[in-house]
Design a protein around this motif. Structure first.
Motif, PDB file in Angstrom:
ATOM      1  N   GLY B 194       0.846  -1.172  -0.010  1.00 29.08           N
ATOM      2  CA  GLY B 194      -0.127   0.055  -0.073  1.00 29.08           C
ATOM      3  C   GLY B 194       0.848   1.119   0.028  1.00 29.08           C
ATOM      4  N   GLN B 195       0.173   2.326  -0.252  1.00 29.77           N
ATOM      5  CA  GLN B 195       1.017   3.522  -0.068  1.00 29.77           C
ATOM      6  C   GLN B 195       0.403   4.756   0.701  1.00 29.77           C
ATOM      7  N   CYS B 196       1.216   5.651   1.250  1.00 35.55           N
ATOM      8  CA  CYS B 196       0.685   6.742   1.996  1.00 35.55           C
ATOM      9  C   CYS B 196      -0.412   7.432   1.253  1.00 35.55           C
ATOM     10  N   SER B 197      -1.588   7.691   1.941  1.00 36.18           N
ATOM     11  CA  SER B 197      -2.663   8.202   1.062  1.00 36.18           C
ATOM     12  C   SER B 197      -3.271   9.652   1.625  1.00 36.18           C
ATOM     13  N   GLU B 198      -2.255  10.371   2.157  1.00 35.51           N
ATOM     14  CA  GLU B 198      -2.797  11.654   2.629  1.00 35.51           C
ATOM     15  C   GLU B 198      -1.467  12.500   2.151  1.00 35.51           C
ATOM     16  N   ILE B 199      -1.706  13.538   1.683  1.00 31.48           N
ATOM     17  CA  ILE B 199      -0.245  14.356   1.089  1.00 31.48           C
ATOM     18  C   ILE B 199       0.259  14.903   2.362  1.00 31.48           C
ATOM     19  N   CYS B 200       1.694  14.719   2.504  1.00 34.14           N
ATOM     20  CA  CYS B 200       2.268  14.944   3.824  1.00 34.14           C
ATOM     21  C   CYS B 200       3.686  15.312   3.516  1.00 34.14           C
ATOM     22  N   GLY B 201       4.092  16.048   2.412  1.00 36.31           N
ATOM     23  CA  GLY B 201       5.173  16.749   2.286  1.00 36.31           C
ATOM     24  C   GLY B 201       5.747  16.088   0.940  1.00 36.31           C
ATOM     25  N   ALA B 202       7.049  16.427   0.867  1.00 38.27           N
ATOM     26  CA  ALA B 202       8.092  16.225  -0.294  1.00 38.27           C
ATOM     27  C   ALA B 202       8.182  14.770  -0.792  1.00 38.27           C
TER      28      ALA B 202
END
Lengths: 86, 230
Positions: B194-202
């Motif tokens: 899976g991948q991180c699903s909330e924008i959190c920076g660069a």
């Protein structure tokens, strides 16, 4: 009472379902058990009674709370800045 | 994991995801049927020379095209609600794992018995070994026993993140100061991405999640090994 808690502790796998916190947000569950452990310890030590029953709260908060939160709260308790009432 | 040009869902690895997949098949089929019918009617209307200037109303067809959509909506709503309540069932987990989002990696804590935790960084593209997946593989996976109810508590250290594993049907926001609970059972051994699903920076696109499910006996060996090495 203490016997039952000891039996529960021996069979402990992880924090069981707590009907007081049935939903997605478990922040309060972690907080309550942390605070309850130290309150329990304080109360039972004041009465000069074995604090073994308090271990249940400790196991639960250790299962639920992030280690960083526990470290922060432990530091706050030592500094006297802990926001909860113990 | 996802495949190039993939159209459908990833293979389900948990009972809930299986239900969601079948529900999606059911609903999409209804949608296709309705769309095909409407397209056919449009084509028929547009390509006919027949006209009738004297139709004013018709009680029968009005009843049909009111009741039929209502029936179709009920046929969609009932399975949907069934799954919704299924996902909310009280469960009795065997294991609790905490997933903490940081900029830009996840860390996992297994603290039911000991205070054991580790970080999980993406393998940089230049360090990939043959067979590893670009932007998906990590150095330390979150290991879970199969067929055991697992509770995951998700939070974040700094900014919003989101912990998502599509083949398990899970996505849960990681909010600083809040502990979000979700639960799952992994039906079969395997590695799920899976991948991180909330924008959190660069490096939001470069903090993947990998869940490795192994039989309970091997899980116990793994946790003993990890404890000894940490």
């Amino acid at each position: 009472m203490a016997e039952e808690i000891k039996a529960k502790l021996e069979k402990y796998r992880t924090a069981p379902f707590d009907a007081r916190f049935p939903n997605q947000n478990q922040t309060r569950n972690c907080w309550s058990n942390y605070v309850d452990f130290y309150r329990c310890q304080k109360a039972l030590t004041a009465k000069d009674v074995d604090t073994a029953p308090c271990e249940w709260y400790k196991r639960v908060y250790q299962s639920l709370c992030p280690m960083a939160w526990i470290e922060k709260w432990d530091e706050q308790r030592e500094d006297g800045t802990f926001p909860g009432k113990i | 994991m996802a495949h190039p040009s993939q159209l459908g869902f990833q293979d389900a690895a948990s009972p809930v995801m299986e239900e969601l997949l079948h529900f999606h098949d059911h609903t999409l089929m209804i949608v296709f049927l309705i769309s095909t019918l409407v397209l056919y009617i449009i084509m028929a209307m547009v390509t006919t020379k027949l006209t009738n200037k004297f139709i004013l109303d018709s009680q029968e067809i009005e009843i049909i095209w009111t009741l039929l959509p209502a029936l179709i909506l009920i046929l969609i709503a009932l399975p949907s609600l069934r799954i919704l309540y299924l996902m909310d069932e009280v469960n009795d987990p065997h294991l609790t794992v905490k997933a903490l989002g940081h900029q830009w990696y996840w860390s996992y804590e297994y603290t039911d018995y000991n205070n054991f935790g580790f970080d999980s960084y993406m393998v940089p593209t230049q360090d990939l070994t043959p067979g590893q997946f670009r932007l998906l593989d990590v150095d330390h996976r979150m290991v879970i026993p199969t067929e055991s109810p697992v509770r995951v508590l998700i939070t974040a250290d700094d900014v919003l993140h989101s912990w998502a594993v599509p083949s398990l049907g899970i996505k849960m926001d990681a909010v600083p100061g809040r502990l979000n609970q979700t639960a799952f059972i992994v039906s079969r051994p395997g590695i799920y991405y899976g991948q991180c699903s909330e924008i959190c920076g660069a490096n939001h696109s470069f903090m993947p999640i990998v869940v490795e499910a192994i039989p309970l006996k091997h899980f116990e060996n793994w946790s003993t090994l990890m404890l000894e090495n940490s």
